[in-house]
Write a protein that holds these residues in place. Structure first.
Motif, PDB file in Angstrom:
ATOM      1  N   PRO A  56       1.483   0.241   4.920  1.00 38.87           N
ATOM      2  CA  PRO A  56       0.757  -0.176   3.717  1.00 38.87           C
ATOM      3  C   PRO A  56       0.899  -1.680   3.452  1.00 38.87           C
ATOM      4  O   PRO A  56       1.933  -2.276   3.746  1.00 38.87           O
ATOM      5  CB  PRO A  56       1.413   0.620   2.591  1.00 38.87           C
ATOM      6  CG  PRO A  56       2.196   1.692   3.255  1.00 38.87           C
ATOM      7  CD  PRO A  56       2.537   1.195   4.615  1.00 38.87           C
ATOM      8  N   SER A  57      -0.123  -2.251   2.865  1.00 40.72           N
ATOM      9  CA  SER A  57      -0.090  -3.660   2.470  1.00 40.72           C
ATOM     10  C   SER A  57       0.822  -3.838   1.259  1.00 40.72           C
ATOM     11  O   SER A  57       0.868  -2.970   0.376  1.00 40.72           O
ATOM     12  CB  SER A  57      -1.504  -4.125   2.111  1.00 40.72           C
ATOM     13  OG  SER A  57      -1.485  -5.403   1.534  1.00 40.72           O
ATOM     14  N   ASP A  58       1.518  -4.963   1.199  1.00 40.18           N
ATOM     15  CA  ASP A  58       2.365  -5.286   0.047  1.00 40.18           C
ATOM     16  C   ASP A  58       1.531  -5.705  -1.162  1.00 40.18           C
ATOM     17  O   ASP A  58       1.990  -5.614  -2.293  1.00 40.18           O
ATOM     18  CB  ASP A  58       3.323  -6.425   0.382  1.00 40.18           C
ATOM     19  CG  ASP A  58       4.340  -6.027   1.439  1.00 40.18           C
ATOM     20  OD1 ASP A  58       4.594  -4.818   1.587  1.00 40.18           O
ATOM     21  OD2 ASP A  58       4.867  -6.919   2.118  1.00 40.18           O
ATOM     22  N   ARG A  59       0.308  -6.192  -0.905  1.00 36.92           N
ATOM     23  CA  ARG A  59      -0.509  -6.768  -1.980  1.00 36.92           C
ATOM     24  C   ARG A  59      -1.630  -5.871  -2.484  1.00 36.92           C
ATOM     25  O   ARG A  59      -2.172  -6.123  -3.551  1.00 36.92           O
ATOM     26  CB  ARG A  59      -1.135  -8.076  -1.493  1.00 36.92           C
ATOM     27  CG  ARG A  59      -0.126  -9.138  -1.202  1.00 36.92           C
ATOM     28  CD  ARG A  59      -0.834 -10.416  -0.884  1.00 36.92           C
ATOM     29  NE  ARG A  59      -0.373 -10.917   0.403  1.00 36.92           N
ATOM     30  CZ  ARG A  59      -0.917 -11.915   1.042  1.00 36.92           C
ATOM     31  NH1 ARG A  59      -1.962 -12.510   0.548  1.00 36.92           N
ATOM     32  NH2 ARG A  59      -0.430 -12.310   2.186  1.00 36.92           N
ATOM     33  N   ASP A  60      -2.014  -4.874  -1.685  1.00 35.41           N
ATOM     34  CA  ASP A  60      -3.165  -4.047  -2.057  1.00 35.41           C
ATOM     35  C   ASP A  60      -2.847  -2.590  -1.738  1.00 35.41           C
ATOM     36  O   ASP A  60      -2.640  -2.228  -0.580  1.00 35.41           O
ATOM     37  CB  ASP A  60      -4.400  -4.504  -1.280  1.00 35.41           C
ATOM     38  CG  ASP A  60      -5.674  -3.795  -1.679  1.00 35.41           C
ATOM     39  OD1 ASP A  60      -5.600  -2.796  -2.432  1.00 35.41           O
ATOM     40  OD2 ASP A  60      -6.752  -4.223  -1.238  1.00 35.41           O
ATOM     41  N   SER A  61      -2.848  -1.742  -2.738  1.00 32.54           N
ATOM     42  CA  SER A  61      -2.483  -0.340  -2.550  1.00 32.54           C
ATOM     43  C   SER A  61      -3.542   0.458  -1.771  1.00 32.54           C
ATOM     44  O   SER A  61      -3.280   1.565  -1.332  1.00 32.54           O
ATOM     45  CB  SER A  61      -2.232   0.331  -3.895  1.00 32.54           C
ATOM     46  OG  SER A  61      -3.420   0.350  -4.663  1.00 32.54           O
ATOM     47  N   LYS A  62      -4.734  -0.100  -1.597  1.00 29.25           N
ATOM     48  CA  LYS A  62      -5.793   0.592  -0.871  1.00 29.25           C
ATOM     49  C   LYS A  62      -6.075  -0.043   0.487  1.00 29.25           C
ATOM     50  O   LYS A  62      -7.155   0.120   1.055  1.00 29.25           O
ATOM     51  CB  LYS A  62      -7.073   0.621  -1.707  1.00 29.25           C
ATOM     52  CG  LYS A  62      -6.919   1.392  -2.992  1.00 29.25           C
ATOM     53  CD  LYS A  62      -8.200   2.064  -3.346  1.00 29.25           C
ATOM     54  CE  LYS A  62      -8.006   2.878  -4.599  1.00 29.25           C
ATOM     55  NZ  LYS A  62      -8.053   4.275  -4.320  1.00 29.25           N
TER      56      LYS A  62
END
Length: 74
Positions: A56-62
């Motif tokens: 998963p991205s640290d900045r965007d949950s999607k």
């Protein structure tokens, strides 16, 4: 297993040379980015199915990044 539509493709030069990367919008509504697996017919707008490990991205949950991709059937 990741199912989705290729949104974009680009060539990236990295430590191991040139690689084709793709951004995929999955059927679940999130996006993933990573190297196109060998054997996958990849063009913008194509429906794809492949397996990979997702981080998963640290900045965007999607949004996430995939690694160790393996091509599956179309």
């Amino acid at each position: 297993e990741i199912r989705g539509t290729i949104i974009s493709i680009k060539e990236v030069t990295g430590y191991y040379g040139d690689a084709l990367k793709m951004l995929v919008k999955t059927v679940d509504g999130y996006t993933v980015y990573g190297t196109i697996p060998r054997g996958l017919d990849a063009e913008k707008g194509a429906e794809v199915v492949f397996t990979a490990t997702i981080t998963p991205s640290d900045r965007d949950s999607k949004h996430g990044y995939f690694s160790r991709p393996s091509a599956q059937k179309k």
